[in-house]
Scaffold this active site. Structure first.
Site, PDB file in Angstrom:
ATOM      1  N   ILE B 130       0.843  -1.192   0.000  1.00  6.06           N
ATOM      2  CA  ILE B 130       0.000   0.000   0.000  1.00  6.06           C
ATOM      3  C   ILE B 130       0.875   1.237   0.000  1.00  6.06           C
ATOM      4  O   ILE B 130       1.647   1.449   0.930  1.00  6.06           O
ATOM      5  CB  ILE B 130      -0.871   0.048   1.274  1.00  6.06           C
ATOM      6  CG1 ILE B 130      -1.676  -1.232   1.407  1.00  6.06           C
ATOM      7  CG2 ILE B 130      -1.784   1.267   1.260  1.00  6.06           C
ATOM      8  CD1 ILE B 130      -2.298  -1.369   2.780  1.00  6.06           C
ATOM      9  N   GLY B 131       0.749   2.043  -1.018  1.00  4.66           N
ATOM     10  CA  GLY B 131       1.573   3.252  -1.104  1.00  4.66           C
ATOM     11  C   GLY B 131       0.788   4.506  -0.784  1.00  4.66           C
ATOM     12  O   GLY B 131       0.308   5.196  -1.688  1.00  4.66           O
ATOM     13  N   GLU B 249      -9.755  -2.699   6.814  1.00  6.29           N
ATOM     14  CA  GLU B 249      -8.381  -2.673   7.299  1.00  6.29           C
ATOM     15  C   GLU B 249      -8.328  -2.597   8.819  1.00  6.29           C
ATOM     16  O   GLU B 249      -7.392  -3.059   9.437  1.00  6.29           O
ATOM     17  CB  GLU B 249      -7.653  -1.463   6.695  1.00  6.29           C
ATOM     18  CG  GLU B 249      -6.187  -1.457   7.111  1.00  6.29           C
ATOM     19  CD  GLU B 249      -5.441  -0.212   6.702  1.00  6.29           C
ATOM     20  OE1 GLU B 249      -5.908   0.508   5.812  1.00  6.29           O
ATOM     21  OE2 GLU B 249      -4.370   0.021   7.286  1.00  6.29           O
TER      22      GLU B 249
HETATM   23  C1  LIG Z   1       5.305  -0.997  10.905  1.00  5.07           C
HETATM   24  C2  LIG Z   1       4.701   0.033  10.019  1.00  5.07           C
HETATM   25  C3  LIG Z   1       4.229  -0.327   8.777  1.00  5.07           C
HETATM   26  C4  LIG Z   1       3.671   0.626   7.930  1.00  5.07           C
HETATM   27  N1  LIG Z   1       3.233   0.234   6.702  1.00  5.07           N
HETATM   28  C5  LIG Z   1       2.761   1.180   5.841  1.00  5.07           C
HETATM   29  C6  LIG Z   1       2.371   0.821   4.527  1.00  5.07           C
HETATM   30  O1  LIG Z   1       2.435  -0.350   4.155  1.00  5.07           O
HETATM   31  N2  LIG Z   1       1.934   1.776   3.688  1.00  5.07           N
HETATM   32  C7  LIG Z   1       1.835   3.082   4.078  1.00  5.07           C
HETATM   33  O2  LIG Z   1       1.410   3.896   3.280  1.00  5.07           O
HETATM   34  N3  LIG Z   1       2.209   3.456   5.318  1.00  5.07           N
HETATM   35  C8  LIG Z   1       2.675   2.544   6.197  1.00  5.07           C
HETATM   36  N4  LIG Z   1       3.057   2.923   7.468  1.00  5.07           N
HETATM   37  C9  LIG Z   1       3.005   4.320   7.820  1.00  5.07           C
HETATM   38  C10 LIG Z   1       1.920   4.682   8.795  1.00  5.07           C
HETATM   39  O3  LIG Z   1       0.676   4.709   8.148  1.00  5.07           O
HETATM   40  C11 LIG Z   1       2.297   6.017   9.404  1.00  5.07           C
HETATM   41  O4  LIG Z   1       3.380   5.778  10.259  1.00  5.07           O
HETATM   42  C12 LIG Z   1       1.196   6.677  10.193  1.00  5.07           C
HETATM   43  O5  LIG Z   1       0.129   7.040   9.355  1.00  5.07           O
HETATM   44  C13 LIG Z   1       1.712   7.905  10.940  1.00  5.07           C
HETATM   45  O6  LIG Z   1       2.466   8.743  10.149  1.00  5.07           O
HETATM   46  P1  LIG Z   1       3.930   9.221  10.625  1.00  5.07           P
HETATM   47  O7  LIG Z   1       4.689   8.039  10.983  1.00  5.07           O
HETATM   48  O8  LIG Z   1       4.437  10.126   9.592  1.00  5.07           O
HETATM   49  O9  LIG Z   1       3.663  10.029  11.939  1.00  5.07           O
HETATM   50  P2  LIG Z   1       3.096  11.511  12.079  1.00  5.07           P
HETATM   51  O10 LIG Z   1       1.871  11.657  11.279  1.00  5.07           O
HETATM   52  O11 LIG Z   1       4.177  12.480  11.873  1.00  5.07           O
HETATM   53  O12 LIG Z   1       2.670  11.502  13.593  1.00  5.07           O
HETATM   54  C14 LIG Z   1       3.603  11.568  14.696  1.00  5.07           C
HETATM   55  C15 LIG Z   1       2.767  11.670  15.958  1.00  5.07           C
HETATM   56  O13 LIG Z   1       1.960  12.848  15.883  1.00  5.07           O
HETATM   57  C16 LIG Z   1       0.604  12.515  16.045  1.00  5.07           C
HETATM   58  N5  LIG Z   1      -0.240  13.361  15.219  1.00  5.07           N
HETATM   59  C17 LIG Z   1      -0.122  13.657  13.915  1.00  5.07           C
HETATM   60  N6  LIG Z   1      -1.136  14.424  13.493  1.00  5.07           N
HETATM   61  C18 LIG Z   1      -1.925  14.603  14.568  1.00  5.07           C
HETATM   62  C19 LIG Z   1      -3.159  15.269  14.783  1.00  5.07           C
HETATM   63  N7  LIG Z   1      -3.817  15.908  13.816  1.00  5.07           N
HETATM   64  N8  LIG Z   1      -3.665  15.229  16.020  1.00  5.07           N
HETATM   65  C20 LIG Z   1      -3.038  14.584  17.022  1.00  5.07           C
HETATM   66  N9  LIG Z   1      -1.902  13.936  16.882  1.00  5.07           N
HETATM   67  C21 LIG Z   1      -1.346  13.931  15.662  1.00  5.07           C
HETATM   68  C22 LIG Z   1       0.510  11.072  15.610  1.00  5.07           C
HETATM   69  O14 LIG Z   1      -0.633  10.440  16.148  1.00  5.07           O
HETATM   70  C23 LIG Z   1       1.792  10.514  16.131  1.00  5.07           C
HETATM   71  O15 LIG Z   1       1.661  10.212  17.479  1.00  5.07           O
HETATM   72  C24 LIG Z   1       3.599   1.974   8.343  1.00  5.07           C
HETATM   73  C25 LIG Z   1       4.051   2.338   9.591  1.00  5.07           C
HETATM   74  C26 LIG Z   1       4.619   1.395  10.437  1.00  5.07           C
HETATM   75  C27 LIG Z   1       5.120   1.822  11.769  1.00  5.07           C
END
Ligand SMILES: Cc1cc2nc3c(=O)[nH]c(=O)nc-3n(C[C@H](O)[C@H](O)[C@H](O)COP(=O)(O)OP(=O)(O)OC[C@H]3O[C@@H](n4cnc5c(N)ncnc54)[C@H](O)[C@@H]3O)c2cc1C
Lengths: 351, 382
Positions: B130-131, B249
């Site tokens: 998933i991208g 999901e």
């Molecule tokens: C093991 C693993 C597998 C993954 N696999 C995929 C995949 O296959 N495909 C894909 O597309 N992505 C994947 N991801 C990515 C995942 O979807 C993201 O990590 C997630 O959506 C959070 O984005 P970020 O890591 O950039 O954190 P950020 O969005 O930067 O968030 C950091 C922190 O800030 C908080 N935060 C951010 N915005 C807000 C808000 N509006 N209000 C309150 N708190 C907030 C978050 O909750 C978090 O605690 C994967 C992640 C992991 C860890």
């Protein structure tokens, strides 16, 4: 929801909306019996919903009655309706008549020391039942006693026993009833069912009531958060408040699901495991849920004046009635440990 | 409060036979799976195993037969999922395709995409990724910058995806790209594509996670050419399409069974003579597990009835994620184990692995905070 359940839900909701208010709750907490409310509940057949039609009841299923327990909790109803429904079911199950008027359940407190003796054809009860819900108002106390490997259901009329008044932290009557050679009616409980049926059905009812009380405090808190303004806007617009309430909603949903599953299992006659799970899950939800709603309500929610405590204090009390979450967690854990690492999953997916 | 409601659902009696078939199958295949391999849960990867499942009709189970499915119910599929997860079967190869990519194509894909792709997923031959996420688009997915530009003969894609699970071993990605405008257009102008990862101009670089595992990746697109028919559904509707499948999901049993191996091994170590304290601990965990399972089955029932349990699904993932994340901690507080991944007991090895990976359980698939925001919206607070 089945049609019967939907009708029951509407009926009890209307009854309690019309008749349970802050004044009635305050009077009840002073020990006043809400006789009009009780009369109406009885008139509508609610007290005997679980009694088979052949014995004069409504013959509803546990699943259908789940909503009554929950609505009783949501409205903080200060009468032993859940206890009376449960007692009627126990009496009928033991082949005994179900008397009119409020009934209560006994033998569910760890300090209870109730003994049954037979004198000719007459059974007599001695000992004490502690923290009996609405004991001073109940016409009879229903309990289960083990006698020579058989389980007996006992109906002990209150008339002639000694009653010491007490209450739980929600101000609901929780009295001690002392019996000395007290004449009682006795009937056999069907063999094979696991556990003490009084504890089980009491815990089942409390789980349903707790689900209702959680629904109540969720609803109150969401509407309070939308109304109360600080820093120029509703506190419900603050993300941290939203996150708290989301946690509360998830807890409330979990307890609701756990309780309903237990009521469904009660109809199938294999309730112990899911009742244990429901009461444990409900008990676990109390501290986080109560903590959140009082935090969201601020100081006003900490007053006797504000209606929030009618629910939160009940949750605090009910947590340990008919077995605390600790008690039921041990029951559940023992069962799982007996089944073992390779046996528990097949069991869990089959109940 | 009727913001959401979990209608009780139960698994139909016919599923008992299916469950026995799955257990017999697992008994045959699991003989040499170690406890720590099983603890990988749905990160465990084995294409051969996926093919075996496909051969039995256990992938794409609910899809129409003409696309390789078995036309079975969401509740039957539920049984397959939970049995695989409980056993710690290596299901990662087909997991995302079965759960998300297939259903997405079934709903929005062209007839050609469906006929080409779905039967191969169902046979356990295709791995999908998933991208969505990008360097500047995590929780805020609408901020994505990767662009697909319409050109003669197709689309040219430039940009990069991040954290893409299994991209290094998948044949396809379902990618969300910007087809017009810029990040200030937010949810508008996004489109979904079926990306064949073997095409030129696409580079996949594995990123090691803190446990040393190689699961997620960076995927870089350098003017990569995708054919015109790579577009899924309609251009500009990618956001709505991507959101439509989130209930699938978020509500499945993988949202609370990911660390179940720790509980199993703890029960094994404790045995029937355990202390009352230990029994209480097991009982509390069981009460949560049983309740989550009923909630998840309820959502499966609602999906089967074609309802949209989006908020209920967020509740399952939030509660379930907290449960599976807390399991190793609760066990550690009770047992005080030395986390020895190499020479420890089965329980120690399982705990060593899970302790390292559980922080990700409240990130992947939408963070805890984002889920709670969705629930709060359902409550009428946003
Ligand atoms: C093991 C693993 C597998 C993954 N696999 C995929 C995949 O296959 N495909 C894909 O597309 N992505 C994947 N991801 C990515 C995942 O979807 C993201 O990590 C997630 O959506 C959070 O984005 P970020 O890591 O950039 O954190 P950020 O969005 O930067 O968030 C950091 C922190 O800030 C908080 N935060 C951010 N915005 C807000 C808000 N509006 N209000 C309150 N708190 C907030 C978050 O909750 C978090 O605690 C994967 C992640 C992991 C860890």
């Amino acid at each position: 929801m089945s049609e019967t359940a939907a009708i029951l839900a509407q009926m009890v909701d209307r009854l309690f909306t019309d008749h349970v208010d802050a004044a009635l709750l305050a009077a009840a907490a002073q020990g006043r019996w809400p006789s009009e409310l009780w009369r109406l509940a009885e008139e509508q057949g609610l007290t005997t919903v679980l009694v088979p039609e052949a014995r004069g009841g409504m013959g509803a299923s546990f699943h259908e009655v789940c909503v009554i327990a929950s609505v009783c909790g949501r409205h903080r109803v200060p009468v032993p309706l859940p206890e009376t429904m449960a007692a009627g079911w126990l009496l009928a199950g033991a082949g005994l008549d179900v008397p009119a008027g409020p009934l209560s359940l006994g033998g569910a407190n760890r300090d209870d020391d109730l003994r049954l003796q037979r004198a000719g054809t007459q059974w007599r009860l001695s000992g004490s039942a502690h923290r009996v819900p609405w004991g001073r108002m109940a016409g009879s106390l229903v309990l289960a006693v083990e006698q020579a490997d058989a389980l007996l259901i006992v109906r002990a009329p209150r008339e002639g026993c000694t009653v010491d008044h007490g209450s739980n932290v929600a101000g609901e009557c929780r009295d001690t009833l002392r019996f000395t050679d007290h004449p009682v009616e006795v009937g056999p409980w069907p063999a094979g069912a696991a556990g003490n049926p009084v504890m089980m059905i009491g815990a089942l009812m409390r789980s349903g009531q707790m689900a209702g009380a959680l629904a109540d405090i969720l609803e109150r808190s969401v509407s309070y958060a939308n109304d109360r303004k600080q820093f120029g806007r509703a506190i419900g617009k603050q993300q941290v408040i939203q996150q708290y309430l989301a946690v509360l909603a998830a807890e409330a949903a979990a307890v609701d699901v756990a309780a309903e599953a237990a009521f469904i299992a009660a109809d199938a006659g294999n309730a112990e495991f899911l009742v244990a799970a429901a009461k444990t899950r409900a008990g676990t939800a109390v501290a986080p849920a109560v903590g959140i709603v009082h935090q969201v309500h601020g100081a006003i929610g900490f007053t006797l004046e504000h209606p929030l405590h009618w629910s939160t204090r009940r949750l605090m009390s009910w947590r340990s009635e008919f077995g605390s979450d600790r008690h039921w967690a041990v029951v559940l854990g023992r069962r799982i440990l007996d089944l073992g690492a390779d046996g528990f999953w097949p069991y869990l997916t089959a109940v | 409060m009727s913001a959401f409601r979990f209608e009780p659902s139960s698994l139909p009696a016919e599923t008992a036979t299916l469950r026995q078939e799955i257990r017999a199958f697992l008994a045959e295949f699991s003989a040499d799976w170690t406890a720590s391999a099983r603890a990988q849960s749905w990160d465990g990867f084995d294409p051969q195993f996926s093919r075996q499942m496909g051969a039995r009709g256990w992938i794409g189970m609910t899809w129409p037969k003409r696309y390789g499915g078995s036309e079975r119910s969401a509740l039957e599929r539920y049984v397959v999922l939970e049995e695989m997860l409980f056993a710690g079967a290596p299901v990662s190869f087909h997991w995302i395709a079965d759960r998300q990519s297939g259903p997405l194509l079934l709903r929005f894909g062209s007839e050609r995409q469906r006929c080409d792709i779905l039967p191969r997923i169902a046979r356990g031959e295709l791995c999908f990724c998933i991208g969505l996420s990008e360097p500047d688009a995590g929780s805020d997915v609408a901020n994505i910058r990767t662009r697909a530009r319409q050109v003669d003969g197709g689309w040219r894609v430039t940009g990069s995806k991040l954290w893409t699970t299994n991209a290094h071993r998948a044949q396809y990605m379902i990618g969300l790209f910007r087809t017009a405008g810029d990040p200030s257009d937010r949810h508008a102008e996004l489109s979904q594509f079926l990306v064949d990862l073997s095409r030129p101009g696409i580079t996949v670089r594995p990123i090691r996670d803190l446990s040393g595992g190689e699961h997620f990746n960076e995927v870089v697109f350098e003017d990569a050419l995708l054919p015109a028919d790579a577009l899924i559904g309609r251009a500009g509707e990618g956001w709505q399409q991507a959101m439509a499948e989130l209930a699938y999901e978020r509500s499945g049993p993988e949202r609370f069974l990911s660390s179940i191996r720790a509980l199993i091994e703890l029960i094994r170590v404790l045995g029937p003579e355990a202390s009352e304290e230990a029994a209480a601990l097991i009982g509390r965990l069981t009460a949560q597990l049983v309740t989550l399972r009923n909630m998840s089955i309820s959502v499966a029932g609602m999906l089967e009835a074609k309802r949209d349990p989006a908020i209920e699904a967020a509740v399952v993932k939030d509660l379930g994620g907290s449960f599976e994340q807390s399991l190793p901690e609760v066990i550690q507080a009770f047992a005080g184990l030395d986390l020895d991944a190499e020479r420890g007991s089965d329980l120690q090895q399982v705990m060593a692995h899970l302790t390292l990976v559980v922080p990700s359980f409240s990130l992947r698939g939408g963070t805890r905070e984002i889920l709670r925001g969705i629930i709060a919206r359902g409550l009428g607070l946003r």
